[in-house]
Design an enzyme around this catalytic site. Structure first.
Site, PDB file in Angstrom:
ATOM      1  N   HIS A 178       2.245   1.714  -8.361  1.00 51.22           N
ATOM      2  CA  HIS A 178       1.162   3.012  -8.674  1.00 51.22           C
ATOM      3  C   HIS A 178       0.163   2.685  -9.815  1.00 51.22           C
ATOM      4  O   HIS A 178       0.037   3.563 -10.479  1.00 51.22           O
ATOM      5  CB  HIS A 178       2.228   3.895  -9.192  1.00 51.22           C
ATOM      6  CG  HIS A 178       3.348   4.325  -7.948  1.00 51.22           C
ATOM      7  ND1 HIS A 178       4.401   5.032  -8.190  1.00 51.22           N
ATOM      8  CD2 HIS A 178       3.315   3.880  -6.839  1.00 51.22           C
ATOM      9  CE1 HIS A 178       5.122   5.364  -7.070  1.00 51.22           C
ATOM     10  NE2 HIS A 178       4.402   4.622  -5.973  1.00 51.22           N
ATOM     11  N   LEU A 210       0.783  -1.149   0.141  1.00 43.41           N
ATOM     12  CA  LEU A 210       0.069  -0.016  -0.010  1.00 43.41           C
ATOM     13  C   LEU A 210       0.954   1.276  -0.073  1.00 43.41           C
ATOM     14  O   LEU A 210       1.571   1.351   0.925  1.00 43.41           O
ATOM     15  CB  LEU A 210      -0.874  -0.051   0.875  1.00 43.41           C
ATOM     16  CG  LEU A 210      -2.148   0.899   1.075  1.00 43.41           C
ATOM     17  CD1 LEU A 210      -2.960   0.205   0.043  1.00 43.41           C
ATOM     18  CD2 LEU A 210      -2.936   0.636   2.457  1.00 43.41           C
ATOM     19  N   ASP A 211       0.727   2.011  -0.977  1.00 40.27           N
ATOM     20  CA  ASP A 211       1.712   3.139  -1.312  1.00 40.27           C
ATOM     21  C   ASP A 211       1.665   4.141   0.015  1.00 40.27           C
ATOM     22  O   ASP A 211       0.780   4.115   0.853  1.00 40.27           O
ATOM     23  CB  ASP A 211       1.314   3.927  -2.256  1.00 40.27           C
ATOM     24  CG  ASP A 211       1.933   3.458  -3.708  1.00 40.27           C
ATOM     25  OD1 ASP A 211       2.579   2.210  -3.619  1.00 40.27           O
ATOM     26  OD2 ASP A 211       1.218   3.826  -4.629  1.00 40.27           O
ATOM     27  N   ARG A 212       2.907   4.682   0.422  1.00 41.84           N
ATOM     28  CA  ARG A 212       2.958   5.506   1.361  1.00 41.84           C
ATOM     29  C   ARG A 212       1.638   6.732   1.554  1.00 41.84           C
ATOM     30  O   ARG A 212       1.236   6.823   2.569  1.00 41.84           O
ATOM     31  CB  ARG A 212       4.286   6.330   1.517  1.00 41.84           C
ATOM     32  CG  ARG A 212       4.457   7.206   2.613  1.00 41.84           C
ATOM     33  CD  ARG A 212       5.819   7.514   2.441  1.00 41.84           C
ATOM     34  NE  ARG A 212       5.982   8.731   3.877  1.00 41.84           N
ATOM     35  CZ  ARG A 212       7.279   9.283   4.191  1.00 41.84           C
ATOM     36  NH1 ARG A 212       8.334   8.926   3.394  1.00 41.84           N
ATOM     37  NH2 ARG A 212       7.440   9.933   5.021  1.00 41.84           N
ATOM     38  N   THR A 260      -1.156   6.368   0.369  1.00 40.58           N
ATOM     39  CA  THR A 260      -2.528   6.037   0.276  1.00 40.58           C
ATOM     40  C   THR A 260      -2.757   5.672   1.730  1.00 40.58           C
ATOM     41  O   THR A 260      -2.115   4.845   2.354  1.00 40.58           O
ATOM     42  CB  THR A 260      -2.476   4.729  -0.706  1.00 40.58           C
ATOM     43  OG1 THR A 260      -2.099   5.132  -2.222  1.00 40.58           O
ATOM     44  CG2 THR A 260      -3.939   3.929  -0.665  1.00 40.58           C
TER      45      THR A 260
END
Length: 251
Positions: free
Chosen positions: A168, A59-61, A63
């Site tokens: 992404h 999970l992207d930073r 997000t």
């Protein structure tokens, strides 16, 4: 710099798995690219529950939202297989630029994004990989936010469901459709980002991992877990940025 003094919000926990609601801006684990960072979800959760935890997806930073951790190596392996087989359904809520008033599936291959430092030994000529995203509109609205030559701005609140797991992917797919996610500083529209942040005082990436549907790796029960929209998103409803009825199902 973000501050995370309190405990992480746990959405579900049993003897095999734990699901948290990851705050926006929090890294999942330590990385050489963020040596100055103090807080990481993996270490915070480990200290909070007193057990070693195994991350099984990314999970992207920037997000926020629902994220699964396994509590032992075998459960981590079983969950990883489900992710590899795309049998875990993830749904995100995103705010994007412009009106996107139809539902569709985007199948647009993406080349892997490599970091100059962390991925310097990786194959720089790797072929683009299949990337599939299903999207559908939740609400369309126009706000009195001046961006560029226009005195108003149009936005779409979308439900996004990635069917593959490229780096992404959602941010790049929305940018490809010319409807970049608001607050995306890498693939988005800087002018729109600044205008939205100036009008709302919310400058984060407007992408939230709302729900996870999967089969429990031990009990084989169907699991449907949701992370409610964060307080900064809900605050926009209070500012009449968007109709409260559009987000009430996700709170």
């Amino acid at each position: 710099m973000h501050d995370y003094p309190g405990p992480l919000t746990i959405l579900y926990r049993d003897e095999s798995i734990v699901v948290i609601d990851k705050p926006a801006g929090l890294l999942v684990h330590r990385t050489a690219l963020a040596r100055r960072e103090k807080w990481f979800a993996m270490q915070m959760l480990r200290d909070q529950i007193g057990l070693h935890v195994f991350p099984v997806h990314r999970l992207d930073r920037p997000t926020s939202g629902a994220m699964i951790f396994a509590l032992n190596a075998e459960v981590a392996r079983l969950l990883s297989v489900q992710f590899e087989q795309h049998s875990i359904e993830k749904s995100y809520i995103a705010l994007v630029r412009g009106w996107l008033n139809h539902a569709a599936v985007l199948n647009y291959a993406l080349k892997e994004e490599l970091d100059k430092i962390a991925d310097k030994k990786a194959n720089q000529d790797k072929q683009a990989q299949e990337a599939v995203t299903q999207y559908s509109p939740i609400a369309l609205f126009e706000l009195p936010i001046a961006a560029g030559r226009y005195q108003t701005a149009r936005y779409s609140l979308l439900k996004l469901q990635p069917k593959t797991g490229r780096k992404h992917q959602l941010r790049r797919h929305m940018a490809h459709l010319r409807h970049p996610i608001i607050g995306d500083t890498t693939h988005g529209d800087g002018k729109q980002n600044r205008a939205f942040a100036g009008a709302t005082e919310v400058s984060r990436l407007m992408l939230h991992a709302h729900s996870l549907d999967f089969t429990h790796p031990v009990t084989q029960q169907h699991m449907a877990l949701c992370a409610p929209l964060p307080s900064d998103w809900q605050g926009l409803c209070g500012q009449d940025i968007w109709p409260c009825s559009t987000i009430s199902p996700f709170i």
